[in-house]
Enzyme design. Sequence first.
Site, PDB file in Angstrom:
ATOM      1  N   LYS A 205      -4.820  16.637 -22.716  1.00 16.21           N
ATOM      2  CA  LYS A 205      -4.722  16.722 -23.980  1.00 16.21           C
ATOM      3  C   LYS A 205      -5.854  16.094 -24.809  1.00 16.21           C
ATOM      4  CE  LYS A 205      -1.674  15.874 -27.902  1.00 16.21           C
ATOM      5  NZ  LYS A 205      -0.422  15.272 -28.189  1.00 16.21           N
ATOM      6  N   GLU A 211      -7.104   8.582 -14.890  1.00 17.78           N
ATOM      7  CA  GLU A 211      -6.943   8.811 -13.750  1.00 17.78           C
ATOM      8  C   GLU A 211      -7.329  10.506 -13.548  1.00 17.78           C
ATOM      9  OE1 GLU A 211      -4.972   7.346 -15.920  1.00 17.78           O
ATOM     10  OE2 GLU A 211      -3.238   6.525 -14.870  1.00 17.78           O
ATOM     11  N   GLY A 265       2.422  15.581 -25.296  1.00 20.93           N
ATOM     12  CA  GLY A 265       2.200  15.767 -23.679  1.00 20.93           C
ATOM     13  C   GLY A 265       3.650  16.475 -23.192  1.00 20.93           C
ATOM     14  N   GLU A 351      10.336   8.424 -22.115  1.00 22.14           N
ATOM     15  CA  GLU A 351       9.453   8.218 -22.991  1.00 22.14           C
ATOM     16  C   GLU A 351       9.310   8.386 -24.673  1.00 22.14           C
ATOM     17  OE1 GLU A 351       5.529   9.137 -20.842  1.00 22.14           O
ATOM     18  OE2 GLU A 351       4.989  10.202 -22.731  1.00 22.14           O
ATOM     19  N   HIS A 382      24.857  11.652  -0.160  1.00 22.89           N
ATOM     20  CA  HIS A 382      24.768  10.797   1.086  1.00 22.89           C
ATOM     21  C   HIS A 382      23.890   9.625   0.798  1.00 22.89           C
ATOM     22  CE1 HIS A 382      26.544  14.024   3.250  1.00 22.89           C
ATOM     23  NE2 HIS A 382      25.982  14.751   2.485  1.00 22.89           N
ATOM     24  N   LYS A 510      -2.946   2.611 -20.531  1.00 22.91           N
ATOM     25  CA  LYS A 510      -4.310   3.358 -20.397  1.00 22.91           C
ATOM     26  C   LYS A 510      -5.297   2.202 -20.745  1.00 22.91           C
ATOM     27  CE  LYS A 510      -2.802   8.018 -21.445  1.00 22.91           C
ATOM     28  NZ  LYS A 510      -2.946   8.988 -22.060  1.00 22.91           N
TER      29      LYS A 510
HETATM   30  C1  G6Q Z   1       3.263  12.443 -22.597  1.00 27.91           C
HETATM   31  C2  G6Q Z   1       2.345  11.227 -22.606  1.00 27.91           C
HETATM   32  C3  G6Q Z   1       1.549  11.132 -21.678  1.00 27.91           C
HETATM   33  C4  G6Q Z   1       0.551  11.952 -21.327  1.00 27.91           C
HETATM   34  C5  G6Q Z   1      -0.359  11.542 -20.411  1.00 27.91           C
HETATM   35  C6  G6Q Z   1      -1.582  12.518 -20.135  1.00 27.91           C
HETATM   36  O1  G6Q Z   1       4.017  12.625 -23.701  1.00 27.91           O
HETATM   37  O2  G6Q Z   1       1.601  11.368 -23.991  1.00 27.91           O
HETATM   38  O3  G6Q Z   1       2.436  11.315 -20.374  1.00 27.91           O
HETATM   39  O4  G6Q Z   1       0.812  13.327 -21.106  1.00 27.91           O
HETATM   40  O5  G6Q Z   1      -0.806  10.121 -20.368  1.00 27.91           O
HETATM   41  O6  G6Q Z   1      -2.660  12.355 -21.214  1.00 27.91           O
HETATM   42  P1  G6Q Z   1      -3.670  13.637 -21.331  1.00 27.91           P
HETATM   43  O7  G6Q Z   1      -2.969  14.780 -21.354  1.00 27.91           O
HETATM   44  O8  G6Q Z   1      -4.218  13.125 -22.851  1.00 27.91           O
HETATM   45  O9  G6Q Z   1      -4.546  13.381 -20.140  1.00 27.91           O
END
Ligand code: G6Q
Length: 546
Positions: A205, A211, A265, A351, A382, A510
């Site tokens: 996003k 990462e 996200g 979250e 189990h 982050k």
């Molecule tokens: C979800 C969070 C988080 C996010 C990731 C990836 O609600 O905000 O899990 O989706 O940190 O973020 P980007 O899509 O910006 O890489």
Amino acid sequence: MTPLNTPEWQSLDRHYTDLKYVSMRDEFALDSGRFERFSLNSGELLLDYSKNRITKETIEKLIALAKSLGLSDWIERMYTGESINTTEGRAVSHIALRNRSNRPIKVDGKDVMPAVNAVLAQMKQFCDQVHQGKWLGYTDKRISDVVNIGIGGSDLGPAMICEALEPYAIAGMNVHFVSNVDGTDLSTTLEKLSPETTLFIVASKTFTTQETLTNAQSARAWFLRAGGVEDIAKHFVAVSTNADAVAKFGINTDNMFEIWDWVGGRYSLWSAIGLPIALYVGMESFERLLDGGHEMDNHFRKQPFENNMPVIMGLLGVWYVNFFGSQTHAIVPYDHSLTRFPSHMQQLDMESNGKLTNRQGQRISYSTGPVIWGTPGTNGQHAYFQLIHQGTQLIPVDFVLPVNSHYPECDHQSILLANGLAQSEALMKGKSAEEVRTELVNEGYEGEALEALQPHKIFPGNRPSNTLIFPKLTPEMLGQLVALYEHKVFVQGAIWNINSFDQWGVELGKQLAKAIVPELQKDADISGHDSSTTSLINLIRQLTKR
Ligand code: G6Q
């Protein structure tokens, strides 16, 4: 403003004192209509919530609490695109992504449906080209493997859906998800693939996530060991809000699918973040998923609270967290294809509602979101079910049961379902001291041996569970299920007076790691952190073989 001070909360407090020793087993014995009273439908999805520590009065009181805290207004504020994510100044409009009625939904005064529909059309066109062999790799071979590079909300939801909808996969299409910055994730995925037939989706996003960008850079380098820079456009597409960063990375923005800041996200699988789903199962099945989500959206908005599945599930969660002191909640799908479902729900719930500050910025004095966890049945039986049956904690469980399997294998499905039902029955009923004694006597025990063993075989019972049951795990049903839990989380956020839509804890992670990366790469010892972190950094530096 705290829900604790409302008369409705205080009334629930008193009701809890009256009810805490009431046994569900007795209540079932007294009321043959308990299942009818405490079950409800949304389309073909049935929620049986009769195996909960509740009476008719409990539900009435919980609903009164929801009304007093303005839940209906909160629902309307979400459905009409108000900026209810106040700490980020954003609307919360994932419902627009699956708004199959196409009614206008305004965010900041502008109808977002034309933009949503345009991206859906772009996704359809792209998927058709790939599936029909019109979008080819740089050596004119068809794309057979899609690698989604993303993390968190840009990974968990789509990965879960792809796994769950594997029976709907388009012939010849494979999908892979790389999320972890641990090089093992990317390397072990790529070693099975050919650059000629692989398409990468860089899903972020923000397009700033360390990462994802690291994995994407390495994937690009892997590709360039075979293809040329001019071939990248055929093998890399992006999903993002950030066109500048996408262009800077080297992906042509013609190959970018837009998302918007009003989609969180963890709520984004319905957007172009769902592109790997659409490529894997086809746009038609993706749209069926949206249809299911939309059906649940209508149910949530229109049904009175007593018939409203997300409202009832959300309120039951509040009942256990705030009155019984439950700290965790298990989600156990009796469907192997839903293996990743609890992980997605974990992110969605923890979250969203893992918060200690209320909407007014004050530290709150009551519990909010529980720890969400689970794995598929029957495997969990189990492993950790021992603690749910006989441990000292009260852990509510959601059993998720599809009646028919996509892979009917003689009597596997009956055995699977029987196990799920038996667990919920046993959790509710337990086994009394007298029942254990009779059982042991029948097995030939007597005297000291009987007395020694008896206490260990007693099950207290009265342990709550919901059962969600449906005919088959279709795309529509999966859409309903995911939207159900999204709205359940929303209900609880409204009751707890928290913003379920920010995630400052994720943002912290982050920032922190970015500062340590250059320190790990330094030649000389570093200082400046606490002694533990400083020593560990210096140890890693010494142990790293460069
Ligand atoms: C979800 C969070 C988080 C996010 C990731 C990836 O609600 O905000 O899990 O989706 O940190 O973020 P980007 O899509 O910006 O890489």
